[in-house]
Design a protein around this motif. Structure first.
Motif, short mmCIF file in Angstrom:
data_model
loop_
_atom_site.label_atom_id
_atom_site.label_comp_id
_atom_site.label_asym_id
_atom_site.label_seq_id
_atom_site.Cartn_x
_atom_site.Cartn_y
_atom_site.Cartn_z
N VAL A 53 97.46 -28.22 -17.96
CA VAL A 53 96.70 -28.87 -18.40
C VAL A 53 95.74 -28.38 -17.07
O VAL A 53 94.20 -28.44 -17.07
N TYR A 54 96.18 -28.57 -16.04
CA TYR A 54 95.38 -28.26 -15.15
C TYR A 54 94.40 -27.33 -14.94
O TYR A 54 93.59 -25.91 -14.92
N GLU A 57 91.80 -27.37 -17.47
CA GLU A 57 90.60 -27.71 -16.84
C GLU A 57 89.88 -26.75 -15.44
O GLU A 57 88.96 -26.22 -15.61
N ASP A 58 90.22 -25.76 -14.93
CA ASP A 58 90.01 -25.29 -13.58
C ASP A 58 89.58 -23.92 -14.86
O ASP A 58 89.23 -22.83 -13.93
N THR A 72 96.02 -37.00 -25.10
CA THR A 72 95.20 -35.62 -24.17
C THR A 72 94.38 -36.46 -23.14
O THR A 72 93.19 -36.76 -23.15
N PRO A 73 94.03 -35.06 -22.36
CA PRO A 73 92.85 -35.11 -21.12
C PRO A 73 91.64 -34.96 -21.80
O PRO A 73 91.82 -34.32 -22.55
N ALA A 75 88.90 -33.71 -21.08
CA ALA A 75 88.50 -32.43 -21.07
C ALA A 75 89.33 -31.34 -21.61
O ALA A 75 87.96 -29.75 -21.89
N LEU A 76 89.77 -31.87 -22.69
CA LEU A 76 90.37 -30.92 -23.41
C LEU A 76 90.65 -30.92 -24.73
O LEU A 76 90.38 -32.10 -25.28
N SER A 192 89.70 -26.37 -23.60
CA SER A 192 88.66 -26.68 -23.11
C SER A 192 88.20 -27.05 -23.97
O SER A 192 87.40 -26.44 -25.28
N SER A 193 87.60 -28.31 -23.79
CA SER A 193 85.99 -28.54 -24.49
C SER A 193 85.50 -28.34 -24.60
O SER A 193 83.87 -28.40 -25.61
N HIS A 194 84.44 -27.45 -23.55
CA HIS A 194 83.37 -26.70 -23.78
C HIS A 194 82.88 -25.47 -24.69
O HIS A 194 84.65 -24.82 -25.32
#
Length: 216
Positions: A53-54, A57-58, A72-73, A75-76, A192-194
């Motif tokens: 997960v980390y 995100e990074d 779900t986090p 950002a994802l 990623s959500s981006h």
């Protein structure tokens, strides 16, 4: 020698997977990816779920696969994939093999070894309620391979994904379903959500295709 242009350089897709999703379906997906898009290099890395997960995100990983969690986090983005169920791994000479399905109550007299049980809240809560107050509580096992060794040697009965237990039959364990099930677990694809790269979108589409084939 002239250098390769950027358009001729192979794409690299960094895929992080948790140990509990190493399955025949993942092998099918990777084979399909190689057949349909050989110019994209898949860099596969097995990581712990938290690191996965980390890492997404990074930006260390482009895409990830792990068992579905309760949340779900934020950002994802999560894409549901294929479904498995939790089952028992039992020593070959165990009296439990007389049962077509085994209830949790029947396990109270046996040491219980559990691997990735936390992916199924319904079953996890029942196991905790039954074994949490016992002197010999259910033991968390870090790897499926260690669980199989301990079960085959008669040190306990294991809970793990059914597909994994079936593949371990030649290693001294038998599979039995859990009564009052099935207790389903689902693999999910995380990204990623981006805005994602085209290679990531195509990989996700192939994952959906494998999932549809498995469900047919």
């Amino acid at each position: 020698m002239a250098s390769l242009s950027a358009s001729n350089q192979p794409s690299i897709l960094k895929l992080a997977v948790a140990a509990d999703v190493l399955s025949p379906q993942l092998a099918t997906l990777l084979a399909l990816q190689r057949a349909e898009e050989p110019e994209t290099v898949i860099v596969l890395q097995e990581v712990a779920s938290g690191d996965l997960v980390y890492g997404l995100e990074d930006g260390r990983y482009d895409i990830g696969m792990m068992l579905a969690a309760t949340t779900t986090p934020l950002a994802l983005n999560s894409q549901p994939l294929w479904v498995d169920e939790l089952a028992l791994a039992i020593p070959l000479r165990s009296p439990l093999l007389a049962h077509a399905e085994v209830s949790l109550d029947a396990l109270l007299h046996y040491p219980l070894l559990r691997w990735c049980l936390r992916a199924c809240d319904a079953l996890s809560q029942q196991v905790d309620a039954l074994f949490g107050s016992e002197e010999r509580s259910a033991q968390e096992i870090a790897s499926f391979e260690l669980m199989v060794v301990l079960v085959a040697a008669g040190y306990g009965v294991g809970i793990a994904p059914r597909s994994c237990v079936v593949q371990a039959r030649c290693r001294g364990v038998a599979m039995r379903p859990l009564a009052n099930g099935p207790y389903l677990i689902r693999t999910q694809l995380l990204q990623s959500s981006h805005e994602c790269a085209p290679a990531v979108r195509r990989f996700a589409e192939r994952a959906a295709k494998v999932t549809a084939t498995e469900s047919a």
